[in-house]
Design an enzyme around this catalytic site. Structure first.
Site, PDB file in Angstrom:
ATOM      1  N   HIS A  46       0.837  -1.199   0.000  1.00  0.00           N
ATOM      2  CA  HIS A  46       0.000   0.000   0.000  1.00  0.00           C
ATOM      3  C   HIS A  46       0.871   1.248   0.000  1.00  0.00           C
ATOM      4  CE1 HIS A  46      -3.743   2.174   0.375  1.00  0.00           C
ATOM      5  NE2 HIS A  46      -3.258   2.867   1.384  1.00  0.00           N
ATOM      6  N   TYR A  50      -5.140   7.572  -7.062  1.00  0.00           N
ATOM      7  CA  TYR A  50      -6.394   8.270  -7.290  1.00  0.00           C
ATOM      8  C   TYR A  50      -6.220   9.685  -7.827  1.00  0.00           C
ATOM      9  CZ  TYR A  50      -5.338   9.941  -2.518  1.00  0.00           C
ATOM     10  OH  TYR A  50      -4.724  10.456  -1.403  1.00  0.00           O
ATOM     11  N   HIS A  77     -11.709   3.770  -3.208  1.00  0.00           N
ATOM     12  CA  HIS A  77     -11.006   4.572  -2.203  1.00  0.00           C
ATOM     13  C   HIS A  77     -11.529   4.268  -0.811  1.00  0.00           C
ATOM     14  CE1 HIS A  77     -10.138   7.966   0.432  1.00  0.00           C
ATOM     15  NE2 HIS A  77      -8.983   8.002  -0.211  1.00  0.00           N
ATOM     16  N   ARG A  92     -16.969   5.963   1.816  1.00  0.00           N
ATOM     17  CA  ARG A  92     -17.441   7.348   1.764  1.00  0.00           C
ATOM     18  C   ARG A  92     -17.180   7.984   0.403  1.00  0.00           C
ATOM     19  NH1 ARG A  92     -12.595  10.190   2.925  1.00  0.00           N
ATOM     20  NH2 ARG A  92     -11.126   8.902   4.097  1.00  0.00           N
ATOM     21  N   GLU A 104     -10.620   3.153   8.626  1.00  0.00           N
ATOM     22  CA  GLU A 104      -9.403   3.744   9.182  1.00  0.00           C
ATOM     23  C   GLU A 104      -9.746   4.691  10.332  1.00  0.00           C
ATOM     24  OE1 GLU A 104      -5.452   6.257   7.673  1.00  0.00           O
ATOM     25  OE2 GLU A 104      -7.087   5.855   6.293  1.00  0.00           O
ATOM     26  N   HIS A 136      -5.921  -1.028   6.280  1.00  0.00           N
ATOM     27  CA  HIS A 136      -6.062  -0.499   7.643  1.00  0.00           C
ATOM     28  C   HIS A 136      -6.977  -1.390   8.483  1.00  0.00           C
ATOM     29  CE1 HIS A 136      -3.797   2.945   6.427  1.00  0.00           C
ATOM     30  NE2 HIS A 136      -4.735   3.369   5.588  1.00  0.00           N
ATOM     31  N   ASP A 149       2.220   3.111   3.041  1.00  0.00           N
ATOM     32  CA  ASP A 149       1.124   4.065   2.957  1.00  0.00           C
ATOM     33  C   ASP A 149       1.597   5.501   2.738  1.00  0.00           C
ATOM     34  OD1 ASP A 149      -1.364   5.235   3.012  1.00  0.00           O
ATOM     35  OD2 ASP A 149      -1.827   4.709   5.077  1.00  0.00           O
TER      36      ASP A 149
END
Length: 452
Positions: free
Chosen positions: A65, A127, A210, A213, A240, A274, A325
């Site tokens: 990630h 993204y 993603h 939300r 997360e 996560h 990350d």
């Protein structure tokens, strides 16, 4: 020049090798066409013509990630106090400045830093698709192609996880920063993602949601079906933050994990990233569906996210992988160590994972999460991706070589990586990158270009 597949057969002599269950001294590894063709133990001295790798050699590490542009935030976001949500505003300020050219330069340097840390494969959760304001580039995949080119020129394998990011939160339109991320609908995202090509043999294309939300519930299945139809990996940020869980319950009357399950997102090709704040039922849904979980401990502690239930998830059936990350540090050995040590702090007991299990999360299981099931092991037929850790540094000197796995996980750091081999070719030799002569300068210059 980008790395090409190794053609000339090569033999590497490993002073010590971790073979998945134990450390073996004196191992000869034959390589042809980028793959291991033989692993010969009992080789007390290097065979004639072999390249010697002194130290402990492991399978190449997989960073499952990554957000490459977050590397520009290092140290800047450690000033003062705040939350994940205030950190996000600083992140947006960097994202707003990137172009395909500047993103290529930054990502190439970041991926070179990864190879210096023994990472041979990266999962890029991508993204940042469009120009500021959401205008498409002439080539709608210019940003993704910049990342693929950067990986090639840094000598690392990449799974580009092209990410659907359509909403600011549960149907709210994207804000001014997020317009760069959005394709409008999942169908439009799929059409653009269809045009992405695996432009070299070290690149693969996957998909990502993603978060619940950022992709409306009615469009989750579109992304999942796109990945399923291509047998491609599918990743998703999951729980997360507690605020995301609360908002999901308010909008849908269920947890993010339950929502993903209802829309067909979970499964063996899916990796939840996560998975920090889960209910008991969430853990059952993930484990019973064999959905993988990528833990990113250095980011989760940096952002004060919390400690995810990694041990319970693995016990229920979820394979674990590791990622750096936000790149607060790039060190997969530290991620592996942190997963165990964080669990010790939470439970006040030791030994939740063996060193071997943590190394598997950082290698074979990480590669599998990225669609490279033929990497991450030192055995015949596997991709010839290796990393060698010094056993004579101030951190690693002293322990018996047979305890090399424990030394690697609980004492070594990225600074101890001596050699990195991808597809049979040395990308890092004696701690020096062979394709990018001055990685620190490349990092400093590419970060300054997007900071100023």
């Amino acid at each position: 020049m980008p790395l090409t597949t190794q053609a000339t057969p090569t033999t590497y002599w490993l002073e010590h090798a971790w073979l998945g269950t134990h450390v073996e001294p004196g191992v000869a590894v034959d390589v042809a066409d980028g793959r291991i063709t033989a692993v010969r133990t009992g080789a007390g001295t290097p065979p004639p013509g072999a390249t010697t790798l002194r130290g402990l050699t492991l399978p190449g590490l997989a960073n499952a990630h990554s957000h490459a542009f977050h590397r520009a935030l290092r140290a800047t976001v450690q000033v003062g106090t705040g939350t994940f949500w205030t950190w996000r505003e600083v992140m947006y300020s960097v994202a707003d400045k990137l172009t395909p050219d500047s993103y290529y330069a930054l990502a190439r340097a970041v991926y070179a830093e990864m190879t210096l840390a023994g990472i041979t494969c990266v999962g890029e959760f991508h993204y940042l698709h469009h120009a500021p304001g959401g205008t498409r580039y002439r080539d709608p995949n210019a940003m993704g192609e910049a990342l693929l080119a950067a990986a090639a020129d840094a000598g690392i394998r990449i799974t580009l996880l092209d990410t659907a990011y359509l909403s600011a939160g549960f149907g709210t339109p994207p804000n001014q920063h997020q317009l760069r991320f959005s394709d409008g609908t999942a169908e439009s995202w799929a059409q653009r993602a269809d045009a992405l090509k695996e432009c070299h043999d070290r690149a693969r294309i996957g998909a990502a949601i993603h978060s619940v939300r950022a992709v409306p519930a009615a469009q989750l299945a579109t992304v999942a079906e796109w990945a399923r139809g291509r047998q491609a990996p599918l990743h998703v940020h999951l729980s997360e933050q507690t605020a995301e869980n609360d908002a999901c319950r308010d909008a849908h009357g269920r947890t993010p994990t339950q929502l993903l399950s209802e829309h067909g997102v979970l499964g063996p090709r899916t990796t939840a990233v996560h998975a920090t704040h889960l209910t008991g039922e969430d853990i059952e849904l993930l484990g019973d569906s064999r959905t993988g979980v990528c833990m990113c401990p250095t980011t989760e502690r940096d952002l004060a996210d919390g400690i995810g239930p990694a041990a319970r998830l693995q016990g229920r059936g979820s394979p674990l992988s590791l990622g750096s990350d936000s790149h607060a540090v790039i060190d997969l050995l530290e991620e592996a160590r942190a997963m165990e040590l964080d669990e010790r702090l939470r439970t006040r007991t030791r030994g939740h994972w063996t060193a071997a299990a943590l190394l598997r999360a950082a290698s074979a299981d990480g590669h599998a999460a990225l669609g490279w099931e033929d990497a991450g092991t030192l055995e015949s037929g596997a991709l010839a991706d290796l990393t060698t850790i010094a056993l004579d540094s101030v951190r690693t000197a002293g322990p018996l070589p047979r305890l090399g796995a424990e030394t690697a996980v609980f004492a070594a750091s990225a600074a101890d990586v001596r050699h990195t081999i991808v597809g049979g070719r040395q990308i890092v030799r004696d701690g020096v990158h062979t394709l990018l002569a001055d990685v620190p300068t490349a990092l400093a210059e590419s970060i300054a270009a997007v900071r100023g």
